[in-house]
Scaffold this active site. Structure first.
Site, PDB file in Angstrom:
ATOM      1  N   HIS A  77      73.816  29.578  55.039  1.00  0.00           N
ATOM      2  CA  HIS A  77      74.688  30.459  54.277  1.00  0.00           C
ATOM      3  C   HIS A  77      74.010  30.955  52.997  1.00  0.00           C
ATOM      4  CE1 HIS A  77      78.575  28.507  56.106  1.00  0.00           C
ATOM      5  NE2 HIS A  77      77.957  29.300  56.949  1.00  0.00           N
TER       6      HIS A  77
HETATM    7  C1  FAD Z   1      73.152  29.730  63.140  1.00  0.00           C
HETATM    8  C2  FAD Z   1      74.084  30.303  62.110  1.00  0.00           C
HETATM    9  C3  FAD Z   1      75.417  29.905  62.109  1.00  0.00           C
HETATM   10  C4  FAD Z   1      76.309  30.448  61.197  1.00  0.00           C
HETATM   11  N1  FAD Z   1      77.633  30.162  61.329  1.00  0.00           N
HETATM   12  C5  FAD Z   1      78.529  30.889  60.618  1.00  0.00           C
HETATM   13  C6  FAD Z   1      79.925  30.796  60.884  1.00  0.00           C
HETATM   14  O1  FAD Z   1      80.376  30.084  61.784  1.00  0.00           O
HETATM   15  N2  FAD Z   1      80.772  31.545  60.123  1.00  0.00           N
HETATM   16  C7  FAD Z   1      80.317  32.355  59.136  1.00  0.00           C
HETATM   17  O2  FAD Z   1      81.130  32.980  58.465  1.00  0.00           O
HETATM   18  N3  FAD Z   1      79.014  32.448  58.865  1.00  0.00           N
HETATM   19  C8  FAD Z   1      78.106  31.774  59.605  1.00  0.00           C
HETATM   20  N4  FAD Z   1      76.771  31.948  59.383  1.00  0.00           N
HETATM   21  C9  FAD Z   1      76.346  32.837  58.281  1.00  0.00           C
HETATM   22  C10 FAD Z   1      76.591  34.319  58.502  1.00  0.00           C
HETATM   23  O3  FAD Z   1      76.395  34.694  59.839  1.00  0.00           O
HETATM   24  C11 FAD Z   1      75.663  35.090  57.593  1.00  0.00           C
HETATM   25  O4  FAD Z   1      75.824  34.630  56.274  1.00  0.00           O
HETATM   26  C12 FAD Z   1      75.924  36.608  57.586  1.00  0.00           C
HETATM   27  O5  FAD Z   1      75.777  37.147  58.870  1.00  0.00           O
HETATM   28  C13 FAD Z   1      74.936  37.266  56.625  1.00  0.00           C
HETATM   29  O6  FAD Z   1      75.076  38.665  56.635  1.00  0.00           O
HETATM   30  P1  FAD Z   1      73.921  39.551  56.057  1.00  0.00           P
HETATM   31  O7  FAD Z   1      74.315  40.965  56.292  1.00  0.00           O
HETATM   32  O8  FAD Z   1      73.620  39.129  54.666  1.00  0.00           O
HETATM   33  O9  FAD Z   1      72.613  39.193  56.915  1.00  0.00           O
HETATM   34  P2  FAD Z   1      72.364  39.177  58.482  1.00  0.00           P
HETATM   35  O10 FAD Z   1      73.638  39.133  59.235  1.00  0.00           O
HETATM   36  O11 FAD Z   1      71.376  38.099  58.729  1.00  0.00           O
HETATM   37  O12 FAD Z   1      71.702  40.604  58.780  1.00  0.00           O
HETATM   38  C14 FAD Z   1      70.425  40.991  58.338  1.00  0.00           C
HETATM   39  C15 FAD Z   1      69.846  41.970  59.363  1.00  0.00           C
HETATM   40  O13 FAD Z   1      68.686  42.586  58.822  1.00  0.00           O
HETATM   41  C16 FAD Z   1      67.674  42.626  59.812  1.00  0.00           C
HETATM   42  N5  FAD Z   1      66.383  42.692  59.123  1.00  0.00           N
HETATM   43  C17 FAD Z   1      65.803  41.738  58.349  1.00  0.00           C
HETATM   44  N6  FAD Z   1      64.609  42.168  57.894  1.00  0.00           N
HETATM   45  C18 FAD Z   1      64.443  43.432  58.373  1.00  0.00           C
HETATM   46  C19 FAD Z   1      63.411  44.400  58.250  1.00  0.00           C
HETATM   47  N7  FAD Z   1      62.320  44.178  57.498  1.00  0.00           N
HETATM   48  N8  FAD Z   1      63.556  45.587  58.885  1.00  0.00           N
HETATM   49  C20 FAD Z   1      64.671  45.853  59.634  1.00  0.00           C
HETATM   50  N9  FAD Z   1      65.680  44.962  59.785  1.00  0.00           N
HETATM   51  C21 FAD Z   1      65.571  43.764  59.157  1.00  0.00           C
HETATM   52  C22 FAD Z   1      67.903  41.348  60.595  1.00  0.00           C
HETATM   53  O14 FAD Z   1      67.278  41.385  61.860  1.00  0.00           O
HETATM   54  C23 FAD Z   1      69.411  41.280  60.654  1.00  0.00           C
HETATM   55  O15 FAD Z   1      69.915  41.999  61.762  1.00  0.00           O
HETATM   56  C24 FAD Z   1      75.842  31.374  60.237  1.00  0.00           C
HETATM   57  C25 FAD Z   1      74.505  31.755  60.206  1.00  0.00           C
HETATM   58  C26 FAD Z   1      73.620  31.251  61.142  1.00  0.00           C
HETATM   59  C27 FAD Z   1      72.184  31.717  61.111  1.00  0.00           C
END
Ligand code: FAD
Ligand code: NAG
Ligand code: NAG
Ligand code: NAG
Ligand code: NAG
Length: 597
Positions: free
Chosen positions: A536
């Protein structure tokens, strides 16, 4: 679980017809990649199709703007659609599998003392590989931030905007003001896991006087709850499914997959005018007429910013990157951390066989594979309000509403040595699993004091960054873990657990005192060995020093950050819900700003 995965792939390959599931319910289709040429331009470019980037791009496109959504990964695979396979996705091809640098104080029993740092790499980002628990956090998380437009009442409309709760009728009337039933992310309760440890676990916590909380997303978080999930008609609801599979979004938004952003293009006056991205080995320059939004997550976002010259001056100079804005990007990494406590219990022998479970899911989207086992149970509490002598949770002050811990758990029927724990531990857990089931308990520290950081490992944009989680560098985080371990110990002595011979596995850990000789010393050492994170992490492009409340990067124009990296503190709850709200919010803020000119 690996066995289950294998079986899944086997069955799917036999039954799949033209890549689609035998399914009476409507299937969903994700967008294709648009062909791109060097120099192509759009109104907005959003980098990262994850929790936050997907809603941001979809809303901007629906407003009529031309928008390109850039994602490093491809489509999520079929396993991501089966809720019961949730624990097999971490470490799979859809995970970035970032390596981390040890601080020699945590994750000591992991291979190379490296804490595992997984993140989704596909449409939907981490929402395509996560555990699907829908939890927004404590209202205080937002009120305490102290930034304009970030209090709970300010963010609530964005949480509600996307929520499509299908199970409002299963919640008490008092929950109604906290929910929306018509948003694009259809959510609801998971299927019954048909595991007797589910109701037993609830009764166990009730025995310790935890109130049963019907809705962690309403007034109070405190108590033991069965949480709602990002699940609809027995399948995962990622942001890819919730937003990108919509016909109106597909016709308005341009998506490019397998496209790795390697930096932001800044003109001489520090205007962000586009991005550089590698597609099939070719580097393209893509231009944004209005704004660039970076939503690559807590790890990807600081990496892209630093590669573009936006970051700590000394670090950028060391790497020979021209400094465009000297900002503390990559600092202040913070995350939910816990010791992995394994409890050995009598297995539930009435669970359906793996074949039967897979068949039921494939044909009817029901049965244990439409659930996440007992993982939808979670308890929130303030550990200072747990009375150790009386063995009960009490409520003697309003501070008892401020959760300090989340107790998570997972039923492990058959332990499969994971790639993260070292050989010695894996052997002990395999032995403990003989004729027994294991339940993994995670007493999560919701507000750790320790801080980590992210730095570039090199100027090569395709090399993964150096991640320093630096868990447990502050002993107070171990103190909090200890308070949680005592509660799990007491839970094992409730009649519900005791009757089924539950006991915590006291792993033999090299360099730790014996449990029998020094209980507290053993557990402190245990926490440093069996450290894990719920993935997280937040904070690496935080509100205040790095971005303003409108999520604009200081010192640079036309550049915003929209993902979890903007949060200075990790919310007291799972983080996908707020990530999606941040994506909804940034689109709204951008469109309002655009109207002003
Ligand atoms: C295994 C796991 C279990 C979890 N369980 C839960 C849960 O049960 N409930 C909950 O609420 N949260 C959970 N979380 C946390 C939650 O999913 C994340 O905190 C949330 O999705 C983060 O959103 P974000 O937009 O910050 O990043 P992300 O959802 O990680 O999105 C970032 C995106 O950017 C892309 N990216 C990165 N670098 C580049 C680049 N250089 N060029 C192009 N694209 C790029 C990635 O591929 C990804 O698609 C979990 C996380 C994990 C990993
Ligand atoms: C951890 O220990 C290794 C081996 O002793 C050492 O090389 C490394 O510098 C240490 N790291 C830290 C952060 O102390
Ligand atoms: C509920 O969702 C719909 C669809 O997104 C939206 O139009 C409506 O405004 C939302 N309701 C609230 C209270 O946000
Ligand atoms: C699917 O549901 C139908 C109707 O309830 C039932 O008859 C059938 O046996 C189920 N199929 C499987 C494989 O569980
Ligand atoms: C509430 O009870 C806990 C546990 O017994 C105790 O540690 C704490 O000091 C009490 N707080 C107040 C305000 O009485």
């Amino acid at each position: 679980m690996t066995k289950m995965l294998f079986l899944g792939i086997l069955l799917l390959s036999v039954i799949l017809v033209d890549g689609h599931l035998p399914h009476e319910l409507p299937d969903y289709v994700l967008p294709d990649s648009v062909p791109l040429k060097d120099g192509d331009s759009f109104d907005y470019i959003v980098v990262g199709a994850g929790g936050a980037g997907t809603p941001a791009a979809a809303r901007l496109a629906l407003s009529g703007a031309s928008v390109l959504l850039v994602e490093a990964g491809g489509d999520p695979n079929l396993n991501t659609r089966i809720p019961g396979l949730y624990s097999t996705l971490l470490g799979s091809a859809l995970d970035w599998q970032y390596p981390t640098v040890t601080n020699n104080m945590s994750c000591l029993s992991s291979v190379g003392k490296q804490c595992r740092f997984g993140r989704g790499k596909c449409l939907g980002g981490s929402t395509s590989i996560n555990f699907m628990m829908y939890v927004r956090g404590n209202h205080r998380d937002y009120n305490e931030l102290g930034f304009n437009g970030w209090a709970w009442e300010d963010l609530k409309p964005y949480f509600l905007k996307y929520e499509g709760l299908q199970d409002l009728d299963k919640l008490p009337y008092t929950s109604i003001p906290y929910h929306n039933t018509t948003g694009t992310m259809k959510i609801g309760f998971f299927a019954n896991p048909e595991n007797s440890w589910h109701s037993r676990t609830i009764r166990g916590y009730r025995h310790l006087n935890f109130p049963y909380n019907y809705d962690v997303n309403a007034k109070s978080q405190i108590g033991i709850s069965q949480v709602i999930g990002y699940v609809h008609e027995g399948e995962r609801m990622s942001t890819a499914r919730g937003y990108l599979a919509r016909d109106d979004v597909k016709s308005a938004l341009k998506v490019t997959k397998n496209t790795h952003c390697t930096g932001v293009i800044l003109d001489k006056r520090n205007n962000a005018i586009g991005i550089k991205a590698v597609v099939k080995g070719r580097t393209l320059q893509l231009y944004a007429r209005k704004e660039v939004i970076i939503s690559a997550g807590t790890i990807g976002t600081p990496q892209i910013l630093m590669l573009s010259g936006i970051g700590p001056k000394a670090h950028l100079k060391d790497l020979g990157i021209p400094v465009r804005a000297d900002l503390p990007v990559g600092d202040s990494l913070t995350d939910h951390v816990f010791p992995q406590l394994y409890v050995s219990v009598n297995p539930d022998t009435s669970l359906p066989s793996q074949d039967e479970a897979m068949e039921r899911w494939l044909y009817n989207r029901t049965g244990p594979l439409a659930s996440i086992g007992i993982t939808d149970l979670t308890a929130f509490l303030n550990t200072r309000c747990y009375d150790i002598i009386q063995r009960k949770l009490i409520y003697n002050s309003s501070d008892c509403e401020i959760s300090t811990m989340q107790l998570a758990n997972s039923y492990v029927g058959l332990y499969q040595p994971s790639s993260s724990l070292n050989e010695g531990i894996a052997q002990q857990l395999t032995a403990a699993n003989k004729n027994k089931a294991l339940i993994l308990f995670g007493p999560l520290v919701l507000r750790p004091f320790s801080r980590g950081s992210i730095r570039l490992a090199s100027r090569d944009p395709l090399q993964k960054p150096s991640i320093f989680p630096n868990y447990l560098s502050d002993e107070r985080d171990v103190d909090e873990m200890l308070r949680g371990i005592i509660i799990v110990e007491h839970l094992m002595e409730t009649p519900e657990y005791k009757a089924h011979y539950a006991s915590i596995v006291h792993l033999k850990l090299p360099g730790c005192p014996e449990y029998a000789n020094d209980r507290e010393g053993y557990w402190r050492c245990y926490c440093r060995h069996m450290t894990s994170s719920l993935l997280h992490a937040v904070g690496t492009a935080r509100l205040g020093p790095v971005v303003d409340p409108q999520q604009r990067v200081h010192g640079v124009k036309r550049l915003r950050v929209a993902d979890l990296s903007v949060l200075p503190e990790v919310p007291r709850g799972n983080t996908a819900a707020v990530a999606i709200a941040i994506g909804e919010r940034v689109a709204d803020v951008i469109l309002k700003d655009a109207k002003k000119f």
